[in-house]
Design a protein around this motif. Structure first.
Motif, PDB file in Angstrom:
ATOM      1  N   ASN A  19      11.158  59.589  28.848  1.00 41.21           N
ATOM      2  CA  ASN A  19      12.455  59.121  28.373  1.00 41.21           C
ATOM      3  C   ASN A  19      12.729  57.665  28.723  1.00 41.21           C
ATOM      4  O   ASN A  19      13.874  57.274  28.868  1.00 41.21           O
ATOM      5  N   ARG A  21      12.194  53.480  27.991  1.00 40.93           N
ATOM      6  CA  ARG A  21      11.816  52.482  27.003  1.00 40.93           C
ATOM      7  C   ARG A  21      12.277  51.111  27.484  1.00 40.93           C
ATOM      8  O   ARG A  21      13.409  50.946  27.909  1.00 40.93           O
ATOM      9  N   ARG A  38      15.972  45.477  29.333  1.00 36.10           N
ATOM     10  CA  ARG A  38      16.859  46.639  29.259  1.00 36.10           C
ATOM     11  C   ARG A  38      15.997  47.883  29.205  1.00 36.10           C
ATOM     12  O   ARG A  38      14.994  47.926  28.493  1.00 36.10           O
ATOM     13  N   ARG A  39      16.388  48.878  29.978  1.00 30.55           N
ATOM     14  CA  ARG A  39      15.621  50.117  30.019  1.00 30.55           C
ATOM     15  C   ARG A  39      16.596  51.284  30.160  1.00 30.55           C
ATOM     16  O   ARG A  39      17.503  51.254  30.974  1.00 30.55           O
ATOM     17  N   ARG A  40      16.363  52.311  29.378  1.00 33.75           N
ATOM     18  CA  ARG A  40      17.148  53.550  29.473  1.00 33.75           C
ATOM     19  C   ARG A  40      16.316  54.572  30.226  1.00 33.75           C
ATOM     20  O   ARG A  40      15.132  54.744  29.944  1.00 33.75           O
ATOM     21  N   ARG A  43      17.795  61.521  32.384  1.00 36.11           N
ATOM     22  CA  ARG A  43      18.495  62.291  33.411  1.00 36.11           C
ATOM     23  C   ARG A  43      17.509  62.786  34.467  1.00 36.11           C
ATOM     24  O   ARG A  43      16.486  63.388  34.146  1.00 36.11           O
ATOM     25  N   ASP A  90      21.856  60.321  32.300  1.00 35.88           N
ATOM     26  CA  ASP A  90      21.016  59.164  32.012  1.00 35.88           C
ATOM     27  C   ASP A  90      21.601  57.926  32.677  1.00 35.88           C
ATOM     28  O   ASP A  90      22.761  57.917  33.106  1.00 35.88           O
ATOM     29  N   VAL A  92      21.270  53.342  32.290  1.00 30.38           N
ATOM     30  CA  VAL A  92      20.733  52.196  31.566  1.00 30.38           C
ATOM     31  C   VAL A  92      20.747  51.012  32.516  1.00 30.38           C
ATOM     32  O   VAL A  92      21.782  50.700  33.113  1.00 30.38           O
ATOM     33  N   THR A  94      20.099  46.912  32.884  1.00 30.75           N
ATOM     34  CA  THR A  94      19.966  45.640  32.183  1.00 30.75           C
ATOM     35  C   THR A  94      19.827  44.555  33.232  1.00 30.75           C
ATOM     36  O   THR A  94      20.686  44.413  34.102  1.00 30.75           O
ATOM     37  N   ARG A 107      24.138  51.074  34.448  1.00 33.43           N
ATOM     38  CA  ARG A 107      25.226  51.842  33.850  1.00 33.43           C
ATOM     39  C   ARG A 107      24.897  53.322  33.934  1.00 33.43           C
ATOM     40  O   ARG A 107      23.759  53.733  33.688  1.00 33.43           O
ATOM     41  N   ASP A 108      25.902  54.099  34.288  1.00 31.39           N
ATOM     42  CA  ASP A 108      25.758  55.554  34.206  1.00 31.39           C
ATOM     43  C   ASP A 108      26.932  56.093  33.412  1.00 31.39           C
ATOM     44  O   ASP A 108      27.756  55.335  32.911  1.00 31.39           O
TER      45      ASP A 108
END
Length: 161
Positions: A19, A21, A38-40, A43, A90, A92, A94, A107-108
């Motif tokens: 999951n 990227r 940036r990466r996501r 969970r 999840d 993210v 940055t 970020r959550d």
């Protein structure tokens, strides 16, 4: 938004977690004289923490400040781990590199705000992440962001700490 100022450390870009990227955004898309990673993260994907460190290390090579990059890796690991462990959602990340320095945002999707706390001596290694961020970052804070929040820190380009 909460802003606090500081008062007073090999992996590739590959994404082995399913999951995860990376997105590198240069120049005009990120803004003048800025570049972003940036990466996501999925969970509870704690394997992604070391992958984020490797991607950040590669990203920060262009910064030319190895001691600051080591600190950035440590603080990013702390924030990413907190987001994944304490929210069960999840996250993210940055990272933005500009003339001013580095800004990392995690970020959550849970609105509960983290609070630095002095860990109990018997608590092992838990509870020290935000104390590290508070101690080592030039500035840091928490701000609401839609559903959830962003915990961020900045490292300026100066110093050798």
């Amino acid at each position: 938004m909460t802003r606090q100022s500081r008062g007073g450390g090999s992996g590739g870009i590959g994404t082995s977690s399913p999951n995860v990227r990376d997105e590198f955004i240069d120049g005009a898309q990120a803004g003048p004289d800025r570049v972003q990673l940036r990466r996501r993260l999925g969970r509870a994907d704690l394997a992604a923490v070391s992958e984020v460190r490797g991607a950040l290390r590669e990203f920060l090579r262009r910064w030319g400040k190895p001691a600051r990059a080591d600190i950035a890796e440590l603080l990013t690991s702390e924030l990413v781990t907190n987001a994944l462990v304490h929210t069960d959602h999840d996250a993210v990340i940055t990272a933005t590199l500009s003339r001013r320095g580095l800004c990392v945002e995690v970020r959550d999707f849970v609105g509960r705000r983290p609070e630095p706390r002095v860990p109990d001596a018997d608590s092992g290694t838990n509870g020290r992440g935000l104390i590290l961020v508070q101690s080592l970052a030039d500035a840091w804070g928490v701000r609401a962001h839609g559903v959830g929040k962003v915990v961020w820190f900045e490292l300026n380009g100066g110093g050798t700490a």
